[in-house]
Structures are given as structure tokens and as C-alpha cells.
Design an enzyme around this catalytic site. Structure first.
Site, mmCIF file in Angstrom:
data_model
loop_
_atom_site.group_PDB
_atom_site.id
_atom_site.type_symbol
_atom_site.label_atom_id
_atom_site.label_comp_id
_atom_site.label_asym_id
_atom_site.label_seq_id
_atom_site.Cartn_x
_atom_site.Cartn_y
_atom_site.Cartn_z
ATOM 1 N N GLU A 216 22.943 -40.697 -2.261
ATOM 2 C CA GLU A 216 22.828 -42.346 -1.837
ATOM 3 C C GLU A 216 24.570 -42.390 -2.793
ATOM 4 O O GLU A 216 25.070 -43.228 -3.931
ATOM 5 C CB GLU A 216 21.956 -42.668 -2.916
ATOM 6 C CG GLU A 216 20.410 -41.992 -2.129
ATOM 7 C CD GLU A 216 20.351 -42.375 -0.749
ATOM 8 O OE1 GLU A 216 20.698 -44.106 -0.959
ATOM 9 O OE2 GLU A 216 19.218 -43.055 -0.387
ATOM 10 N N CYS A 250 26.198 -51.119 -5.079
ATOM 11 C CA CYS A 250 26.700 -50.051 -3.628
ATOM 12 C C CYS A 250 26.487 -50.825 -2.632
ATOM 13 O O CYS A 250 27.290 -50.366 -1.481
ATOM 14 C CB CYS A 250 25.562 -48.610 -3.692
ATOM 15 S SG CYS A 250 23.813 -48.975 -3.462
#
Ligand code: NAD
Length: 467
Positions: A216, A250
């Protein structure tokens, strides 16, 4: 030649305990896994205050964001998993498509011993959320929280050791040396959340054992506003979503591509939104924002900003840096030169460069000139633009007329693509990512099938005639 890293005795001992225990965990029923998750949830209920304090020490994170994103969010994720787990675990059994007297089954079995490596920006959630999926899928887990948030890392360690035995779930604290030691072990799966640069190190280490990975990662998320978009909504969304955790997210919009006809009004509305969200009587309300994690990242952000300004960027909002407190006021830049470093690396801070374009194809081309992002945001009411952007760009996910929220809807898989990640999770997708879908073929006939066996003479004709 590089010296081989040997894991410490403690790390190897926990790993071996889990290797031995993994089969006990694998055969647990949905009910038993739900009990384990509820135990974790109960533990969570007792540490909210500790977590708020740790988050405040490590990141000066506003209580609201800690409670909503890291604590309540997780409680909801556990509820959702417990409510659906029985259904997710159900094997799929159906008749075979190649033989009338056979059945097939897809059974979701645990991967085994899973390593979870977490980042510092959401240092609690992003260790515990993959853990929930790993437990749901019947794995044992070693978790390594980020060393950059040592207070939160302690909370994770204390919570886990108070609810689970290390042969089932263990936390190893530490930084690069400890992670390198862990990566030398033959885990069955590694779930890593962090930067693309370290993601490559993790993937290379995993390759030595052909360990499967979920990566991720991050990247530069475009925020596109077209010629007929709802500008007020777009500007407010941008400012909110680009300043959560001071932009250390993110999914933060990383740069804007605003239609040239809209840019003046968009900037005015974005300035207004900053004022409304972050200023009280003209003073920056720092209690509603996090600080930058450390001096190194603060210096990096200051240098990205300095480079852009030196190359001609105009500061249209913010640009105020507090060197003592490591705080940056929400900052907007326009007229950013194409060779500015801020347009190359992931910003990960509350600074937002705005670029303009003439046709939607120009915006698409710009997005496609960069590595594939984790998310793409488009503000548009023109169906043709929406479809063209969705079809002709590649990103982990897309939000139309919103940003970030696709990651909160557990009916959607969450993950990146290439440079922004490998694999996905959330809800059922997390259960599946941390399981192995095992194919089983049950043949009920009494005789061996020799149709495909030699001698082959005449068999090809028989087969083709039967089609
Ligand atoms: P990072 O890659 O620096 O660190 C992540 C983890 O890797 C930490 O636990 C750290 O100890 C370990 N690590 C660091 N250097 C290592 C090395 N040389 N060898 C082995 N392990 C090492 O990431 P970060 O700075 O903690 O987090 C920020 C990055 O994470 C950003 O790029 C952000 O976009 C990304 N991120 C992605 C998601 C997502 O869900 N896709 C979520 C949060 C953050």
C-alpha cells in the site's frame, strides 16, 4: 558483497512459535475469529485516552482526527468484519464445468504467518486495520509499527500484548535494522504500507522466498477541475482533504489541474476555504492541524517550496513556516515551473501546486506522464469528461466530485496500481487478500478418466466430434 542479515534470537523465536501455531489458527471457525476480533475491539475501548495522548506527542494531531480516523474508524471496521465474516468464509461449491460427475470448491484458507509493516502518518490504524483482515482470514501476525511515532508504537504493543498471545499476534518495535531482520524471514505474506522507495526493498526481500506481498504505497494524486465544475464544492473539498493530518496522508490531493478559465475564481474560493477552516480572527488555528512529523520532513517540505518559489511560483495562500513548531500553514502555489521538484516527488504536506490546462486531453496526458497515482480526483458534471478521465488514466481509485472518501466505503477495494501499490484490501477484499483461494476438484466417478491418456489414435477426432 553485502553481509547477510541474521534475525535476532527474539525475532526468530516469535516467528517459530507462530509457524508452529498457524495451523491451530487456520482451522478456527468464523465464530472463534469473531471472538478474537471482539476481544481486540474490547481492548480498543480501554485505550482511547492513551491513543489520543500518544498521537498528540508524536504528531500533535487534533483529538477529532485521532478519534474519528484511528479509533472510531477501527471499531467500525471490526463491526463490519464480524457482521460479514461467516458469509465471506463460506466455501463456494458448484458442479464442475468439465465433468458431469464432479464438483468444484473454492475454499479461502489462511496464508499462514503474516508480517505487517506500518507507516507513521496513520500509525495506529494502518497497523490495526490490516491486522483485522489478517485475523479474519485465520493468520498469525507479527506487526512492526513505525519507529517515527514511538509513543503510538508503544500503545500498539501494549494493546496487542494485553489481548493476544505472541504465538498468535506479536508486535516487534524498531526501525530499519529490526525491519531488515524481519524481512530476512520466510513469511507467508507481507503487508506493507509506506513509500514506493521502501516498497521496492520490501518486494525484493519478499522475492527471495517468493513471499506474496500487499504493498500500500503513495504517490502524486491529481485533483482535476474542469470548465463547468462546481467550483465552490471543489475548492472546499480540496482544502479540507489536502490538509488532513497537515497533508501527511497517502490520499491527499497532491497537485491541481484546473481548467484555465476557472483558475482565478478557484484560487479565490480556495483562499476563502482556508480562511474559514484554519483562521480565527486572522490567527492560524494550529489546534485544528497536525505538525510535520519531524525536522527531516519539515526541511524537505521547505526545500520543495523554496525550489518552486525560486523557479517563479506565486504564493497565493500561506507560505508561512514555523521552524520552531515544525508547522506549515496551508499553502497554495500557482505558476509553478514544470521543472520544479514539487511536481516530481510526493509532497506529503500542506503545500498544493496548481497547474492549468486547456482541454481535458491535456490534463489526461499530464497525469499519464507521471507514475500511476493511488487516487485521482475529478470535479466535473460533464459525463464525457468523466468517462474519458476514468477510461484513459490509471490510478488505484477515483472520486468524482469528492476526494478521499472512496477509501472509507468498505464495499470498494482500496489499493494502488504499480508505483502506488500492489494488491488491495478493506472489507471482503481484505479478507480475500490475506487468504489463499484454494481450488479443490471432487471427482465422484469410480473409474479413472483415460480419455486424455495414450494411446492417442482416434482420440482427437472423438474429442472434436463431441464439441
Ligand atoms: P516508509 O516507507 O519510510 O516507512 C514505512 C515502514 O518501512 C516503517 O515501518 C519503517 O520502519 C520501514 N522502513 C523504512 N526504511 C526501511 C528500510 N530501508 N528497510 C526496511 N524497512 C524500512 O513510509 P513512511 O514515511 O512511514 O510513510 C509515508 C509513505 O507511506 C508515503 O509515501 C505515503 O503515501 C505512504 N502511505 C501509503 C498508504 C496507503 O494506504 N497506500 C497509507 C499511508 C501512507
Amino acid at each position: 558483497m553485502k553481509a547477510q542479515v541474521l534475525p535476532s534470537v527474539d525475532i526468530v523465536s516469535v516467528f517459530n512459535q507462530q509457524k508452529a501455531y498457524q495451523y491451530t489458527q487456520r482451522i478456527t471457525t468464523a465464530r472463534e475469529r469473531i471472538d478474537q476480533l471482539r476481544k481486540l475491539q474490547k481492548g480498543l475501548g480501554t485505550i482511547q485516552y492513551e491513543l489520543i495522548e500518544a498521537m498528540s506527542k508524536d504528531l500533535e494531531r487534533p483529538v477529532f482526527e485521532t478519534v474519528v480516523f484511528e479509533h472510531l474508524g477501527l471499531i467500525k471496521i471490526i463491526d463490519e468484519t464480524c457482521e460479514n465474516l461467516e458469509k465471506w468464509m463460506e466455501p463456494e461449491i458448484k458442479p464442475s464445468s468439465i465433468k458431469s460427475d464432479a464438483n468444484i470448491e473454492i475454499r479461502y484458507e489462511s496464508r499462514g504467518v503474516v508480517l505487517i509493516i506500518g507507516p507513521w502518518n496513520f500509525p495506529f490504524l494502518l497497523v490495526l486495520e490490516p491486522l483485522v483482515a489478517a485475523i479474519a482470514a485465520g493468520n498469525t501476525v507479527i506487526a512492526k509499527p513505525s519507529e517515527m511515532t514511538p509513543n503510538v508504537s508503544k500503545v500498539v504493543k501494549n494493546l496487542i500484548s494485553s489481548v493476544f498471545e505472541p504465538k498468535f499476534v506479536a508486535v516487534i518495535e524498531g526501525g530499519i535494522p529490526e525491519t531488515t531482520e524481519l524481512l530476512a524471514l520466510p513469511f507467508d505474506h507481507i503487508f506493507f504500507t509506506g513509500s514506493p522507495t521502501i516498497g521496492k526493498i520490501v518486494m525484493a526481500a519478499a522475492a527471495k522466498n517468493l513471499t506474496s506481498v500487499t504493498l500500500e504505497l503513495g504517490g502524486k494524486n491529481p485533483f482535476i477541475v474542469d470548465a463547468e465544475a462546481n467550483l465552490e464544492k471543489a475548492a472546499q473539498t480540496l482544502i479540507h482533504k489536502t490538509t488532513i493530518n497537515a497533508g501527511q496522508l497517502c490520499l491527499s490531493p497532491d497537485y491541481g489541474l484546473i481548467h484555465h478559465s476557472q483558475v482565478t475564481q478557484f484560487v479565490a474560493l480556495a483562499r476563502k476555504a482556508i480562511k474559514k477552516m484554519y483562521y480565527s480572527e486572522g490567527k492560524y488555528a494550529e489546534q485544528d492541524s497536525s505538525k510535520i512529523i519531524n525536522q527531516k520532513n519539515y526541511n524537505r517540505l521547505k526545500s520543495l517550496f523554496g525550489d518552486a518559489v525560486e523557479k517563479g511560483a506565486t504564493i497565493v495562500a500561506g507560505g508561512i513556516f514555523d521552524d520552531q513548531k515544525l508547522r506549515i500553514e496551508p499553502t497554495l502555489l500557482t505558476k509553478v515551473a514544470p521543472n520544479s521538484k514539487i511536481l516530481e516527488e510526493e509532497i506529503f504536506g500542506p503545500i498544493f501546486p496548481i497547474l492549468t490546462y486547456d482541454t481535458i486531453w491535456e490534463a489526461i496526458e499530464y497525469v499519464n506522464s507521471k507514475p500511476k497515482p493511488l487516487a485521482l480526483y475529478l470535479f466535473s458534471d460533464i459525463e464525457e469528461n468523466t468517462e474519458n478521465v476514468i477510461k484513459m488514466t490509471s490510478s488505484g481509485g477515483v472520486c468524482i466530485n469528492e476526494a478521499f472518501v472512496h477509501a472509507l466505503d468498505y464495499r470498494l477495494p482500496f489499493g494502488g496500481v504499480n508505483n502506488s501499490g500492489v494488491g488491495s484490501y478493506h472489507g471482503k477484499f481484505g479478507f480475500m487478500e490475506l487468504s489463499h483461494a484454494k481450488s479443490i476438484f471432487y471427482d465422484q466417478s469410480k473409474e479413472a478418466d483415460t480419455m486424455m491418456a495414450p494411446p492417442f489414435e482416434g482420440k482427437l477426432e472423438q474429442l472434436t466430434n463431441a464439441q
